[in-house]
Design an enzyme around this catalytic site. Sequence first.
Site, short mmCIF file in Angstrom:
data_model
loop_
_atom_site.label_atom_id
_atom_site.label_comp_id
_atom_site.label_asym_id
_atom_site.label_seq_id
_atom_site.Cartn_x
_atom_site.Cartn_y
_atom_site.Cartn_z
N ASP A 1 -36.62 48.92 52.06
CA ASP A 1 -37.32 50.11 52.55
C ASP A 1 -38.78 50.04 52.13
O ASP A 1 -39.14 49.33 51.17
CB ASP A 1 -36.66 51.39 52.05
CG ASP A 1 -36.80 51.58 50.55
OD1 ASP A 1 -36.43 50.65 49.81
OD2 ASP A 1 -37.28 52.63 50.11
N GLU B 1 -35.40 52.63 47.62
CA GLU B 1 -36.16 52.57 46.37
C GLU B 1 -37.42 53.41 46.44
O GLU B 1 -37.76 54.12 45.49
CB GLU B 1 -36.50 51.11 46.07
CG GLU B 1 -37.05 50.89 44.65
CD GLU B 1 -38.56 51.13 44.52
OE1 GLU B 1 -39.03 51.33 43.39
OE2 GLU B 1 -39.26 51.13 45.55
#
Length: 452
Positions: A90, A152
């Site tokens: 991500d 994250e």
Amino acid sequence: MSELAAKVAGLMDRAKADLTELVAIPSVADPRQYPAEECHRAARWVADAFSEAGLHDVHLAETPDGSHAVIGHRPAPPGAPTVLLYCHYDVQPPLDDDAWTTPPFTLTERDGRWYGRGTADCKGNIVMHLTALRALGDDIPVGVKFVAEGSEEQGTGGLEQYVARHPEQFLADALLVCDTGNAEVGTGTATITLRGLANVVVTVDTLAGEVHSGMFGGPAPDALAALVQMLATLRDPETGATRVNGLDCEGGWDGAGYDEEQFRADAGVLDGVRLTGTGSVADRLWARPAVTVLGIDCPPVVGSAAAVPPTARARVSLRVPPGMDPVAARAALTRHLTEAAPWGARVGVEDESAGAPFRAATDGPAYTTLGDAMNEVYGRPMAFLGQGGSIPLCNVLAETYPRAEIILMGVEEPRCLIHAPNESVDPSEIEHMALVEALFLRAYAAQGRPTR
């Protein structure tokens, strides 16, 4: 050039093609900004790529925050140690598209660097892992476990909770957390400390509603002015150093330093603007708490009325150095803001998040092996640095696997401008760090399997 170095160099065209495909996927793990399907598409890409690179049973595992971790492994030969490879797929949202000189989700080469959101943080590290594994091929003499996190950047803790519930899936002797990078291009570096995080949202109320600034301004308490006054107390008025009542703000860093002029250039500090704080740059970055006002809710300039603001709100972040309890630090920040409110303004402080700082032990065989690999690739001893960012997963890994060595490394360096517009990566760092990782995986096998 060694045979392994030649293999890595020969894979760089493929690395660029891989990174181009990955950057094109806007995998922002916030469905309010981008469709959730984009993260799922990135996860599938990662799973397919690492399956092709030789890992077994690569699959998507849903974590408690709803994101998907990509997990796979390669069994260890008898008596060999196991290494966990970490990364995340991500990315941060591109923020201000107008500030980008090239489209954020299109990899663009310019002046020898590759630009695009995630080129460094952390899709560049995904490609680094892939390149190292492809260079080794079937000649991987250690066990490998792999995990790519899917949320994250959002800090919602999905993988941390998943690790706690499934510790057997990530048990390894050395954990390569590849979400940091080198002190500068050409200097192999391991990050050995991380600052923790303590965030709050503070709301100030002074009036029942907006009132006309011509009729009531002056005696009517301005909530925005109150908030500004409160936030100003978090810094020394002369030096700009962070000052939170009850916290030690004078720590010192004893590792490698950070040249002040280099920092100014890396951070893009404007000519004539002084750095804030006292002591060395490294002291301020890695050994002391640091407060940042991340955002303010108040009337925007365009469209604002001639009215006294009745309420204002700010998101305040406090970075916490190793040795400082983030929960206690957040409580101190809350007290400070509450006590600093002027004119009897009503203050509400909402706890947003807290993450513990981290310090790695560096005296084990994995660090020795990595240092040898760094020296071979870069021609100089491995440097040790701190990191201003927070990676809460490191503390979960340290608590879950107390005998494992945790190493933070990767392709990110100051010029990458991670989290900012015009993020980029130097492709030579992908090449060199992939070679470092491949050399490490090959040489670490000679250590044998440590007692866990």
